[in-house]
Scaffold this active site. Structure first.
Site, PDB file in Angstrom:
ATOM      1  CB  THR A 102      18.169  21.931  13.192  1.00 17.40           C
ATOM      2  OG1 THR A 102      17.363  22.070  14.562  1.00 17.40           O
ATOM      3  CG2 THR A 102      18.132  20.580  12.928  1.00 17.40           C
ATOM      4  CB  SER A 162      16.595  30.567  14.809  1.00 18.48           C
ATOM      5  OG  SER A 162      15.028  29.818  15.372  1.00 18.48           O
ATOM      6  CB  THR A 206      13.154  25.162  10.958  1.00 23.69           C
ATOM      7  OG1 THR A 206      12.751  24.403  12.453  1.00 23.69           O
ATOM      8  CG2 THR A 206      14.086  24.761   9.850  1.00 23.69           C
ATOM      9  CG  ASP A 207      12.610  26.834  16.535  1.00 22.40           C
ATOM     10  OD1 ASP A 207      11.973  25.272  16.294  1.00 22.40           O
ATOM     11  OD2 ASP A 207      12.777  26.724  18.028  1.00 22.40           O
TER      12      ASP A 207
HETATM   13  N1  ASP Z   1      14.597  23.195  15.705  1.00 21.76           N
HETATM   14  C1  ASP Z   1      15.073  24.737  15.252  1.00 21.76           C
HETATM   15  C2  ASP Z   1      15.639  24.349  14.389  1.00 21.76           C
HETATM   16  O1  ASP Z   1      14.913  23.567  13.027  1.00 21.76           O
HETATM   17  C3  ASP Z   1      16.453  25.715  16.394  1.00 21.76           C
HETATM   18  C4  ASP Z   1      16.413  26.901  15.537  1.00 21.76           C
HETATM   19  O2  ASP Z   1      15.037  27.248  15.173  1.00 21.76           O
HETATM   20  O3  ASP Z   1      17.815  27.411  15.834  1.00 21.76           O
HETATM   21  O4  ASP Z   1      16.454  24.804  13.406  1.00 21.76           O
END
Ligand code: ASP
Length: 319
Positions: free
Chosen positions: A11, A53, A86-87
């Protein structure tokens, strides 16, 4: 001396110019250029990937660990900041931690709100991660996560909210420190340092199952993984299984499938000698299961890394 910013996507590197469908398309250089407050810091950018991720494989995690080690060996690098989605950030950070025993600070960060939204959190997180990596007290603390003003150890940091910006927490023991006005106030050290592993790329596999025990879970939930390289199990409470799962566990262990158990509770550890009913810790001990004191996703990462290093027994405790 410089801080190396390793950009991997997520993100923090996503825009939704197409009208709401954010996808990673920004480079590390773009992230650095969009972050105020870095003018006084010598930075070098490593463009590792531009991916969400959840697309990260364990092979890419190992590639990232090798890059981090190389940066640690580079005398020109004072600290390393990794940006990621973050995932699965908590899994990548822990993977890196298990493969790294250098002194150079390594800090992982990301964002919950992409740069196309109001109040994106990426620039503040990147700035805080860089400030943390520059902090002399960050040296030798293993891999850290800096997010929403908190500095957390990779071993404990976990994503607790699907949307909020302060999503990373350490259940039970809290952060190591906080970042305020660009400097870190440290309040504790991460106890319980993990061994460092040297995974063999040829033994690295994603075929390590993660099973979450639920009320009245049938045997099939476990027996479906009879061919897995390792099975990780988040048991209820202090380490308890349904009766049907015990049947399946007996079969797995008879077939010599390593089984690593943790608790599905966000806080606390497994019991060793409190209960004796069928499916309690007594059963786990009888069947030669191993114990972890990590959440299920980190237990699986540790099993993957330790298996690839041929040190599974050494990486987990006996009940
Ligand atoms: N929602 C995720 C993020 O916070 C997407 C990811 O993990 O790439 O980045």
């Amino acid at each position: 001396m410089s801080i190396a910013v390793v950009s991997t996507g997520g993100t923090i590197a996503s825009t939704d110019d197409s009208g709401g469908d954010a996808t990673p398309d920004l480079s590390g250089a773009d992230l650095v250029a969009a972050t105020p407050g870095l003018d006084d810091v010598a930075l070098r950018v490593e463009e590792f990937s531009t991916m969400p991720s959840p697309h990260f494989t364990v092979d890419r995690m190992l590639d990232l660990a090798v890059l981090v080690r190389d940066l640690d060996a580079d005398d020109g690098v004072e600290g390393v900041v990794v940006t990621q989605g973050t995932d699965v950030l908590e899994e990548t950070a822990y993977f890196l931690d298990l493969c790294y025993d250098g002194e150079t600070p390594v800090v992982v960060t990301g964002a919950m709100r992409n740069p196309s939204l109001a109040s994106p959190d990426g620039p503040a997180n990147l700035l805080a991660a860089v400030r943390t990596a520059l902090d002399a007290d960050a040296r030798g603390r293993g891999v850290l996560v800096a997010f929403a003003g908190r500095v957390l150890p990779a071993r404990e940091a976990t994503k607790v909210h699907s949307q909020m910006v302060d999503t990373f927490r350490c259940p039970e023991f809290g952060p190591l420190g906080v970042v305020e006005e660009g400097s870190v106030t440290w309040r504790r050290r991460a106890e319980h340092p993990d061994p460092t592993f040297d995974p063999d790329p040829d033994r690295l596999t994603n075929d390590v199952a993660a099973v979450y025990v639920t009320a009245d879970a049938p045997a099939s939930h476990l027996s479906a993984h009879a061919d897995a390289t390792v099975v990780c199990l988040a048991a209820t409470g202090a380490g308890h299984l349904t009766g049907e799962l015990v049947d399946a566990l007996e079969d797995l262990r008879a077939a010599d499938v390593p089984v690593i158990v943790t608790t599905r509770c966000p806080e606390g550890r497994l019991a060793r000698s409190t209960y004796g009913f069928r499916g309690s810790e007594r059963t786990l001990r009888r069947l030669g299961c191993l114990y972890a004191d990590l959440n299920l996703q980190k237990t699986r990462i540790r099993a993957i890394v330790a298996h690839a290093a041929d040190r599974l027994d050494d990486a987990f405790a006996a009940p």
